[in-house]
Design a protein around this motif. Structure first.
Motif, mmCIF file in Angstrom:
data_model
loop_
_atom_site.group_PDB
_atom_site.id
_atom_site.type_symbol
_atom_site.label_atom_id
_atom_site.label_comp_id
_atom_site.label_asym_id
_atom_site.label_seq_id
_atom_site.Cartn_x
_atom_site.Cartn_y
_atom_site.Cartn_z
ATOM 1 N N PRO A 220 39.887 4.995 75.608
ATOM 2 C CA PRO A 220 40.799 6.118 75.816
ATOM 3 C C PRO A 220 40.048 7.410 76.118
ATOM 4 C CG PRO A 220 40.394 5.873 73.481
ATOM 5 C CD PRO A 220 39.561 4.805 74.178
ATOM 6 N N TYR A 221 40.712 8.324 76.817
ATOM 7 C CA TYR A 221 40.311 9.718 76.773
ATOM 8 C C TYR A 221 40.796 10.277 75.444
ATOM 9 C CZ TYR A 221 39.358 9.810 81.814
ATOM 10 O OH TYR A 221 38.849 9.587 83.076
ATOM 11 N N THR A 282 40.901 4.505 80.431
ATOM 12 C CA THR A 282 42.079 4.146 81.220
ATOM 13 C C THR A 282 43.371 4.761 80.684
ATOM 14 O OG1 THR A 282 42.283 2.117 79.898
ATOM 15 C CG2 THR A 282 41.074 1.967 82.002
ATOM 16 N N TYR A 283 43.329 5.401 79.537
ATOM 17 C CA TYR A 283 44.527 6.030 78.996
ATOM 18 C C TYR A 283 44.100 7.178 78.092
ATOM 19 C CZ TYR A 283 43.520 3.357 74.714
ATOM 20 O OH TYR A 283 42.917 2.831 73.590
ATOM 21 N N THR A 284 45.049 7.941 77.599
ATOM 22 C CA THR A 284 44.742 9.123 76.806
ATOM 23 C C THR A 284 45.392 9.040 75.429
ATOM 24 O OG1 THR A 284 44.570 10.511 78.772
ATOM 25 C CG2 THR A 284 44.936 11.638 76.672
ATOM 26 N N LEU A 285 44.603 9.319 74.401
ATOM 27 C CA LEU A 285 45.111 9.449 73.040
ATOM 28 C C LEU A 285 45.090 10.924 72.656
ATOM 29 C CD1 LEU A 285 43.351 6.529 71.104
ATOM 30 C CD2 LEU A 285 45.771 6.689 71.732
#
Length: 363
Positions: A220-221, A282-285
């Motif tokens: 994650p970002y 690939t995604y953001t937390l």
């Protein structure tokens, strides 16, 4: 008169690198190194290694068992009398740099220790320069453009490290009207831009430790902030400091040794992911979610990351380094670009990631 350099903070990484540089710059100089009694043996080994590596005469180095938090630095009065006439330059680097340090320890070492060093400096008869290592993060929770000429503007602080370094710098600032003082405010220090070498895996290296724990999963970002993070390699800090310590125009100055063109924290994180794991996030937390997780002792010990680290990736401060750039320009000293050295930094981390001496104990 022969220069005598008095150091606190040896055999720490920055102090050791500064001394190695000064050995070549000033071939007749003497070095008086204040060391805590329990570290004398370690310091002697460091001196021996430095002399072998740099071809320096061991007679140029004197280890002084002492303590910056005690009156007279816990140095005998007779020897203090000798130092009063001999010391020409003081470099004060001894401090607790841990972002998670308890308040009482931080205050005793960072503030009271600096007070004692300032009292020592006032005793010196032939002082040419007092170089004090502060931090750019005496800015605390400030946002926007921050000037080298600014210190006290009502800011609050993110941790006891920042608060006590601010208090310590206030003490040093009081000397500027009477003595030749140079205050160094580094950004977040990385390893050597040419070799990747560093002493401890803290600061941005916590990102690498975090990624190690989750390398097998989609990455994650952390948060969607557009904030920039200010990273500077150790060799730039050393080269700039040695120059500023001798430049006449730096004798009464405060200098941000920061990257004048820092990258977004998100971009830095992405590049580290690519170098260390070989894939992009690939995604953001939400950063608040990661912060909450790191507040749980078992989780932060598992990932080996201090919870205080996360806020520096959303810090909205912009450190103006106009004065540092102006003075250093004549010597051709510039901060290397992050992308020019991150590959070496990650390679060094990979090679030494299991070295217990480079690990920061996370509680």
């Amino acid at each position: 008169m022969q220069n005598t350099y008095f150091f606190t903070g040896f055999p720490g990484f920055i102090a050791s690198r500064l001394i190695a540089s000064l050995v070549h710059k000033d071939v007749t100089a003497r070095f008086e190194l204040l060391v805590q009694p329990y570290r004398v043996e370690m310091a002697q080994a460091a001196v021996n290694e430095l002399c072998q590596a740099e071809g320096a005469d061991p007679e140029r180095f004197v280890l002084i068992a002492g303590n910056i938090t005690e009156t007279g630095l816990a140095i005998g009065e007779d020897y203090l009398d000798e130092l009063e006439d001999r010391v020409t330059h003081v470099f004060h680097l001894a401090a607790v740099y841990d972002l998670a340090v308890p308040q009482d320890i931080a205050y005793r070492v960072n503030v009271q220790g600096t007070e004692q060093v300032c009292q020592f400096v006032r005793r010196l008869h032939n002082l040419r320069r007092f170089v004090y290592f502060s931090t750019a993060y005496v800015s605390g929770d400030r946002t926007g453009r921050i000037l080298e000429t600014e210190l006290s503007v009502g800011q609050q602080f993110k941790n006891h490290y920042e608060a006590t370094k601010y208090e310590a710098e206030l003490r040093v600032q009081e000397l500027r009207s009477d003595l030749p003082v140079t205050i160094i405010r580094p950004g977040i220090v990385m390893g050597d831009s040419k070799t990747g070498e560093t002493a401890k895996f803290d600061g941005p290296y916590f990102v690498m430790r975090f990624l190690d724990a989750f390398a097998k999963f989609p990455l994650p970002y952390v948060g969607a902030s557009e904030a920039r993070i200010n990273l500077v390699p150790i060799d730039y800090i050393v080269e700039a400091t040695v120059y500023l310590a001798h430049a006449d125009e730096a004798a009464d100055g405060v200098f941000h040794l920061t990257d004048p063109d820092p990258y977004r924290a998100r971009e830095v994180y992405e590049r580290i992911c690519q170098e260390l794991i070989g894939k992009k996030p690939t995604y953001t937390l939400p950063s608040a979610l990661i912060g909450s997780a790191l507040a749980i002792g078992a989780f932060r010990r598992f990932v080996k990351v201090e919870k205080e680290t996360i806020v520096y990736f959303s810090c909205q401060a912009e450190y103006d380094a106009t004065e540092a750039q102006r003075v250093l320009q004549s010597a051709g000293i510039k901060c290397p670009d992050f992308h020019s050295y991150i590959e070496k930094a990650v390679a060094f981390y990979k090679l030494h990631r299991d070295d217990p001496d480079k690990m920061i104990l996370v509680r």
